[in-house]
Design a protein around this motif. Structure first.
Motif, mmCIF file in Angstrom:
data_model
loop_
_atom_site.group_PDB
_atom_site.id
_atom_site.type_symbol
_atom_site.label_atom_id
_atom_site.label_comp_id
_atom_site.label_asym_id
_atom_site.label_seq_id
_atom_site.Cartn_x
_atom_site.Cartn_y
_atom_site.Cartn_z
ATOM 1 N N ALA A 1 -16.164 22.395 -45.281
ATOM 2 C CA ALA A 1 -14.855 23.040 -45.155
ATOM 3 C C ALA A 1 -14.830 24.346 -45.952
ATOM 4 O O ALA A 1 -15.291 24.402 -47.085
ATOM 5 N N VAL A 2 -14.295 25.363 -45.335
ATOM 6 C CA VAL A 2 -14.145 26.663 -45.983
ATOM 7 C C VAL A 2 -12.659 26.819 -46.326
ATOM 8 O O VAL A 2 -11.819 26.878 -45.430
ATOM 9 N N PRO A 3 -12.339 26.876 -47.618
ATOM 10 C CA PRO A 3 -10.919 27.006 -47.974
ATOM 11 C C PRO A 3 -10.391 28.420 -47.718
ATOM 12 O O PRO A 3 -11.102 29.401 -47.929
ATOM 13 N N VAL A 4 -9.144 28.486 -47.254
ATOM 14 C CA VAL A 4 -8.447 29.763 -47.097
ATOM 15 C C VAL A 4 -7.093 29.634 -47.785
ATOM 16 O O VAL A 4 -6.516 28.548 -47.861
ATOM 17 N N SER B 1 -10.674 25.704 -40.734
ATOM 18 C CA SER B 1 -10.635 25.073 -39.413
ATOM 19 C C SER B 1 -9.300 24.369 -39.165
ATOM 20 O O SER B 1 -8.794 24.382 -38.045
ATOM 21 N N TYR B 2 -8.688 23.799 -40.176
ATOM 22 C CA TYR B 2 -7.369 23.174 -39.995
ATOM 23 C C TYR B 2 -6.317 24.242 -39.681
ATOM 24 O O TYR B 2 -5.481 24.064 -38.793
ATOM 25 N N VAL B 3 -6.370 25.363 -40.397
ATOM 26 C CA VAL B 3 -5.408 26.443 -40.163
ATOM 27 C C VAL B 3 -5.546 26.968 -38.729
ATOM 28 O O VAL B 3 -4.547 27.258 -38.068
ATOM 29 N N GLY C 1 -5.184 23.166 -36.354
ATOM 30 C CA GLY C 1 -4.115 22.198 -36.594
ATOM 31 C C GLY C 1 -4.596 20.763 -36.517
ATOM 32 O O GLY C 1 -3.794 19.828 -36.588
ATOM 33 N N ASP C 2 -5.911 20.570 -36.377
ATOM 34 C CA ASP C 2 -6.493 19.231 -36.282
ATOM 35 C C ASP C 2 -6.485 18.576 -37.665
ATOM 36 O O ASP C 2 -7.177 19.024 -38.581
ATOM 37 N N PHE C 3 -5.711 17.507 -37.800
ATOM 38 C CA PHE C 3 -5.569 16.823 -39.086
ATOM 39 C C PHE C 3 -6.916 16.374 -39.654
ATOM 40 O O PHE C 3 -7.103 16.343 -40.863
ATOM 41 N N ASN C 4 -7.859 16.042 -38.792
ATOM 42 C CA ASN C 4 -9.187 15.622 -39.250
ATOM 43 C C ASN C 4 -9.926 16.738 -39.988
ATOM 44 O O ASN C 4 -10.889 16.482 -40.693
ATOM 45 N N GLU C 5 -9.485 17.959 -39.809
ATOM 46 C CA GLU C 5 -10.108 19.111 -40.457
ATOM 47 C C GLU C 5 -9.392 19.519 -41.750
ATOM 48 O O GLU C 5 -9.795 20.462 -42.411
#
Length: 175
Positions: free
Chosen positions: A23-26, A47-49, A52-56
């Motif tokens: 995971a790359v934090p932003v 990747s979540y941002v 929107g995939d909660f798994n990410e």
């Protein structure tokens, strides 16, 4: 002087060393908070941002604090108000420090009620009359004084009650 942008870069460098796996934090720019002590940054995985995939998502991500004084960035607790972490940093240099069952009597303002202050100190501490009077007299002569209280809650109440009597006091923080 450090800018919000350079503080953000410091936060990202700090977060990049935290071992979030792939995971790359932003930073969530809209959530950034600026204080006299520094900046508090909130973040999520890139990747979540984007998806929107909660798994990410990153879970349990405590806010990142970048001090204005150039100290190293650190995480702060999300279990208490951020303002309390800033107060802890201002008082002892550690944003994660816990409040102690101790009050620092700092000074007084015109109209300070010394007899009432002695009574209040006795009610919220284990000091006897002579020791409470000595603490107030010391404060009135310009010397900050530490007063051990019964509990952290008692220390907070003592600060509020002393303020009503025109005395300046604060709960102490530290180990």
């Amino acid at each position: 002087m450090q800018s919000t942008e350079s503080a953000g870069q410091s936060a990202l460098t700090f977060l990049g060393k935290q071992g979030f796996g792939e995971a790359v934090p932003v930073l969530i720019d809209s959530a950034t908070q600026e204080f006299d002590e520094g900046w508090v940054f909130f973040y999520q995985s890139k990747s979540y941002v984007e998806t929107g995939d909660f798994n990410e998502s990153l879970v349990g991500n405590a806010p990142c604090f970048v001090p204005r004084n150039g100290s190293a960035p650190c995480f702060i607790s999300y279990h208490r108000p951020i303002e309390e972490s800033m107060r802890a940093f201002r008082l002892c240099g550690d944003a994660s420090a816990e409040a102690k069952a101790q009050v620092k009597l700092l000074g007084w303002e015109p109209g300070a009620l010394s007899v009432s202050a002695i009574q209040v100190i006795r009610r919220h501490s284990m000091l006897g009359l002579a020791a409470a009077k000595k603490a107030v007299d010391s404060c009135l002569s310009g010397s900050p004084t530490l007063i051990d209280t019964i509990s952290v809650a008692s220390a907070s109440v003592l600060v509020a009650e002393l303020s009503n009597l025109n005395f300046l006091a604060e709960v102490t923080y530290g180990a």
